[in-house]
Design a protein around this motif. Structure first.
Motif, mmCIF file in Angstrom:
data_model
loop_
_atom_site.group_PDB
_atom_site.id
_atom_site.type_symbol
_atom_site.label_atom_id
_atom_site.label_comp_id
_atom_site.label_asym_id
_atom_site.label_seq_id
_atom_site.Cartn_x
_atom_site.Cartn_y
_atom_site.Cartn_z
ATOM 1 N N HIS A 169 0.822 -1.059 0.084
ATOM 2 C CA HIS A 169 0.000 0.117 0.002
ATOM 3 C C HIS A 169 0.759 1.165 0.048
ATOM 4 C CE1 HIS A 169 0.890 0.175 4.156
ATOM 5 N NE2 HIS A 169 0.372 -1.134 4.377
ATOM 6 N N MET A 170 2.231 1.194 0.129
ATOM 7 C CA MET A 170 3.116 2.219 0.058
ATOM 8 C C MET A 170 2.776 3.248 1.245
ATOM 9 S SD MET A 170 4.895 1.251 -2.588
ATOM 10 C CE MET A 170 4.991 0.200 -3.733
ATOM 11 N N GLY A 171 2.211 2.918 2.153
ATOM 12 C CA GLY A 171 1.934 3.854 3.312
ATOM 13 C C GLY A 171 0.525 4.417 3.422
ATOM 14 N N TYR A 172 -0.277 4.157 2.226
ATOM 15 C CA TYR A 172 -1.409 4.905 2.155
ATOM 16 C C TYR A 172 -2.327 4.123 3.443
ATOM 17 C CZ TYR A 172 -0.909 7.719 -1.641
ATOM 18 O OH TYR A 172 0.021 8.783 -2.735
ATOM 19 N N GLY A 173 -3.494 4.777 3.737
ATOM 20 C CA GLY A 173 -4.316 4.067 4.921
ATOM 21 C C GLY A 173 -5.183 3.516 4.425
ATOM 22 N N THR A 174 -5.004 1.979 4.080
ATOM 23 C CA THR A 174 -5.752 1.183 3.444
ATOM 24 C C THR A 174 -6.155 -0.030 4.925
ATOM 25 O OG1 THR A 174 -3.897 -0.635 3.485
ATOM 26 C CG2 THR A 174 -4.271 0.749 1.424
ATOM 27 N N LYS A 175 -7.254 -0.598 4.647
ATOM 28 C CA LYS A 175 -7.843 -1.178 5.758
ATOM 29 C C LYS A 175 -6.655 -2.164 6.473
ATOM 30 C CE LYS A 175 -10.981 -4.706 7.153
ATOM 31 N NZ LYS A 175 -12.218 -5.562 6.536
ATOM 32 N N ALA A 176 -5.749 -2.748 5.564
ATOM 33 C CA ALA A 176 -4.678 -3.759 5.974
ATOM 34 C C ALA A 176 -3.753 -2.778 7.037
ATOM 35 C CB ALA A 176 -4.242 -4.407 4.882
ATOM 36 N N HIS A 177 -3.472 -1.396 6.319
ATOM 37 C CA HIS A 177 -2.626 -0.852 7.027
ATOM 38 C C HIS A 177 -2.804 -0.306 8.316
ATOM 39 C CE1 HIS A 177 0.130 2.885 6.699
ATOM 40 N NE2 HIS A 177 0.544 2.269 8.070
#
Length: 209
Positions: A169-177
């Protein structure tokens, strides 16, 4: 598709060295914000060059190689890390990275085409071009350099902090992140001034305490 219309209009106004400027990484919860600047030769052509967000990662990598290995293309990249983003805020950090990328290109840059709105106090004569990465080839080139450069940085961080899945995700605020943040708390490249990170940090500290 982007073209050289903006660049041609600048040349008609007397500017000779015109740089396209764009950034990658304003929105993520972790990692640096990266800006790039690119000067293309008059009449430049590059098949498929477009806004980096409209391209696959494989296509971006290919175009990055084409652009950065072309001796007729001038380019530079600069980044501001998460600690500095927290200290001065993401907008100022973005503008600082843009100004540094242009500075690295050289003192002969006369005019900049900046993706988005004009930047107050920018050190070089410039104009903002809304959605410029899809309209100006110079900005599109800068968007490719910025995005690929940042992605490569995040892949390096992913090896140091494998628990967060930065390579996906490259640091974006995904659910997994966000789930990883809740499990592990923030690491040193997270942006603590961004609300989801701040909230997870507090929750994690409460649970650990």
């Amino acid at each position: 598709m982007p073209d050289l219309s903006f660049e041609a209009a600048c040349r008609d106004r007397g500017f000779k060295v015109i740089a396209g400027v764009d950034e990658a990484g304003r929105g993520p919860l972790a990692g640096p914000v990266v800006a790039a600047a690119a000067v293309l030769p008059e009449g430049f052509q590059c098949a498929g060059l477009n806004d980096s967000k409209k391209l696959s990662a494989k296509r971006r990598e290919l175009l990055f190689t084409v652009l950065t290995e072309d001796p007729s293309v001038r380019w530079a990249m600069a980044s501001v890390e998460s600690e500095e983003i927290d200290r001065i805020n993401i907008l100022r950090a973005t503008h600082r990275a843009m100004a540094e990328a242009v500075r690295l290109l050289g003192a002969d840059v006369e005019h900049c085409l900046i993706d988005g709105l004009p930047v107050a106090g920018f050190p070089v004569d410039h104009q903002g071009v809304v959605k410029g990465d899809g309209r100006s080839l110079s900005i599109a080139a800068a968007s490719i350099v910025a995005k690929v450069s940042r992605d490569r940085m995040m892949l390096e961080w992913a090896r140091e902090f494998p628990q967060y899945g930065f390579e996906r995700h490259m640091g974006y605020g995904t659910k997994a992140h966000l789930e990883a943040l809740q499990r592990h708390g923030p690491c040193r490249i997270h942006r603590h001034s961004f609300q989801p990170v701040a909230q997870c940090s507090l929750l994690f500290e409460d649970e650990q305490g």
